[in-house]
Scaffold this motif. Structure first.
Motif, mmCIF file in Angstrom:
data_model
loop_
_atom_site.group_PDB
_atom_site.id
_atom_site.type_symbol
_atom_site.label_atom_id
_atom_site.label_comp_id
_atom_site.label_asym_id
_atom_site.label_seq_id
_atom_site.Cartn_x
_atom_site.Cartn_y
_atom_site.Cartn_z
ATOM 1 N N ASP A 135 -18.995 21.357 -5.351
ATOM 2 C CA ASP A 135 -18.214 20.114 -5.361
ATOM 3 C C ASP A 135 -16.830 20.428 -4.771
ATOM 4 O OD1 ASP A 135 -20.103 19.035 -6.943
ATOM 5 O OD2 ASP A 135 -19.376 19.842 -8.968
ATOM 6 N N ASP A 136 -16.237 21.659 -4.741
ATOM 7 C CA ASP A 136 -15.136 21.934 -3.979
ATOM 8 C C ASP A 136 -15.247 21.754 -2.466
ATOM 9 O OD1 ASP A 136 -14.172 22.691 -6.448
ATOM 10 O OD2 ASP A 136 -14.265 24.902 -6.175
ATOM 11 N N ILE A 137 -16.229 21.814 -2.151
ATOM 12 C CA ILE A 137 -16.350 21.574 -0.850
ATOM 13 C C ILE A 137 -16.394 20.125 -0.454
ATOM 14 C CG2 ILE A 137 -17.925 22.055 1.498
ATOM 15 C CD1 ILE A 137 -19.091 24.745 -0.037
ATOM 16 N N VAL A 141 -14.151 18.092 1.920
ATOM 17 C CA VAL A 141 -14.611 16.931 2.993
ATOM 18 C C VAL A 141 -13.764 15.599 2.865
ATOM 19 C CG1 VAL A 141 -16.556 15.979 3.890
ATOM 20 C CG2 VAL A 141 -16.586 18.196 3.338
ATOM 21 N N LYS A 142 -13.955 15.095 1.608
ATOM 22 C CA LYS A 142 -13.573 13.812 1.328
ATOM 23 C C LYS A 142 -11.801 13.785 1.536
ATOM 24 C CE LYS A 142 -12.690 10.355 -2.400
ATOM 25 N NZ LYS A 142 -12.979 9.927 -3.714
ATOM 26 N N ARG A 143 -11.292 14.778 1.403
ATOM 27 C CA ARG A 143 -9.536 14.807 1.437
ATOM 28 C C ARG A 143 -9.461 14.706 2.941
ATOM 29 N NH1 ARG A 143 -8.642 18.804 -1.239
ATOM 30 N NH2 ARG A 143 -8.822 20.414 0.605
ATOM 31 N N GLU A 144 -10.383 15.434 3.692
ATOM 32 C CA GLU A 144 -10.043 15.480 5.091
ATOM 33 C C GLU A 144 -10.337 14.189 5.887
ATOM 34 O OE1 GLU A 144 -8.703 17.354 8.584
ATOM 35 O OE2 GLU A 144 -8.629 18.103 6.737
ATOM 36 N N LEU A 145 -11.341 13.379 5.567
ATOM 37 C CA LEU A 145 -12.021 12.362 6.054
ATOM 38 C C LEU A 145 -11.012 11.269 5.703
ATOM 39 C CD1 LEU A 145 -15.865 12.589 5.408
ATOM 40 C CD2 LEU A 145 -14.685 12.470 7.688
ATOM 41 N N ASN A 146 -10.583 11.210 4.312
ATOM 42 C CA ASN A 146 -9.494 10.253 3.951
ATOM 43 C C ASN A 146 -8.316 10.227 4.881
ATOM 44 O OD1 ASN A 146 -10.343 8.098 1.999
ATOM 45 N ND2 ASN A 146 -10.157 9.882 0.598
#
Length: 328
Positions: A135-137, A141-146
């Motif tokens: 879940d941390d990974i 990923v979501k933070r970087e993509l946003n």
């Protein structure tokens, strides 16, 4: 001839008129260009454009879409794993222009960012930690993509790590480790159960022995009381203690022989069991009683003589002086 030309003109005019209208589906945006230049964005409903001047450059889907990315990377202990990352995204309605004109292949762009983040995060973790911290990974990923895709008109709804598949040999080794741990736990529980059974059995045997010993002691006590009563009864009729004891022993001997003979399935043989055995037993008992009495008398005489010798050898102390003698 003129009618034919008129008919052709009307036909093409009708086609051009009808091509001026188009429809846009729900959750879809249409990009309209005029002479190759962006003109407008049309949304759901019936729309109108200038024929031969305006054209539909493309349609942008506003629904939530999902992109599955398969990544192969390695962990901190150099174990290769395949991970499946599912990215859920959509085009921001206010940024349809950026989504259409700034990115040629948005799926490739998203895939590149997912590869970059996963291959930067997973090598920091051990294989067990990858499973525990997936879940941390996904959040990373979501933070970087946003941060990367919001400038292109895309909103990342969610990122999910739906599968983690280690190398087959590593998976087999992990299964063996888990099986060994479970066997170890089972052995420990079985040993504990065996210990409990042994302790319980030992306690039961100890309690049984204690009760058996208590029963034997009670039995012997009652037998002794019965013998005392029997001797008293025999003494009252003129039979002394030695004769009474001998008579009781002989009686018990023959009672035992009778009990053994009454059981047809018994394999017990009592030795000696001849008719002379009772007489021999009685003679031996009388001789034993006589010898024991003689030994007892000699011990008493010896003790009495020792006391007299001690009394003779003890010196007499001089009488103590009285206080009156000292005063004189």
């Amino acid at each position: 001839m003129g009618n034919i030309i008129l008919g052709v003109i009307i036909f093409f005019g009708l086609i051009i008129f009808l091509s001026s209208f188009f429809t846009v589906k729900q959750q879809t945006s249409v990009i309209v260009e005029r002479f190759g230049k962006f003109h407008s964005i049309r949304h759901a409903g019936l729309q109108l454009k200038l024929p031969l001047i305006d054209r539909i450059a493309g349609r942008v889907n506003l629904k939530i879409q999902q992109l599955d990315v398969i990544i192969e990377t390695k962990t901190k202990e150099n174990v290769f794993v395949k991970m499946k990352v599912s990215v859920q995204f959509k085009v921001i309605q206010e940024k349809v222009y950026d989504a259409f004109y700034k990115l040629e292949f948005p799926h490739d762009q998203i895939t590149s960012y997912v590869f970059d983040v996963v291959r930067a995060e997973v090598p920091k973790l051990k294989l067990d930690d990858v499973f525990e911290r997936k879940d941390d990974i996904a959040v990373a990923v979501k933070r970087e993509l946003n941060e990367a895709m919001s400038g292109y008109g895309y909103d990342i709804i969610n990122t999910l790590i739906t599968d983690i598949d280690p190398d087959p040999q590593v998976k087999h080794a992990m299964n063996r480790i888990n099986a060994a741990d479970r066997e170890k736990s089972a052995a420990e529980y079985e040993a504990e159960a065996q210990r409990i059974r042994i302790v319980a059995k030992a306690k039961a045997e100890a309690e049984s022995k204690r009760l058996q010993g208590q029963g034997i002691a009670d039995q012997r006590r009652e037998i002794a009381r019965g013998l005392v009563e029997s001797v008293d009864v025999l003494n009252k009729v003129g039979i002394n203690s030695q004769e009474a004891s001998a008579l009781i022993v002989v009686t018990q001997h023959y009672d035992t022989l009778q009990a053994i003979g009454s059981d047809t399935n018994s394999n017990l043989i009592l030795l000696p069991n001849s008719p002379q055995a009772g007489s021999d037993m009685l003679n031996n008992m009388v001789a034993s009683f006589t010898a024991s009495n003689q030994v007892g008398e000699s011990i008493k005489n010896g003790n009495r003589k020792c006391e007299e010798d001690k009394r003779k050898n003890t010196p007499l102390l001089p009488p103590a002086e009285s206080p009156d003698d000292k005063t004189e």
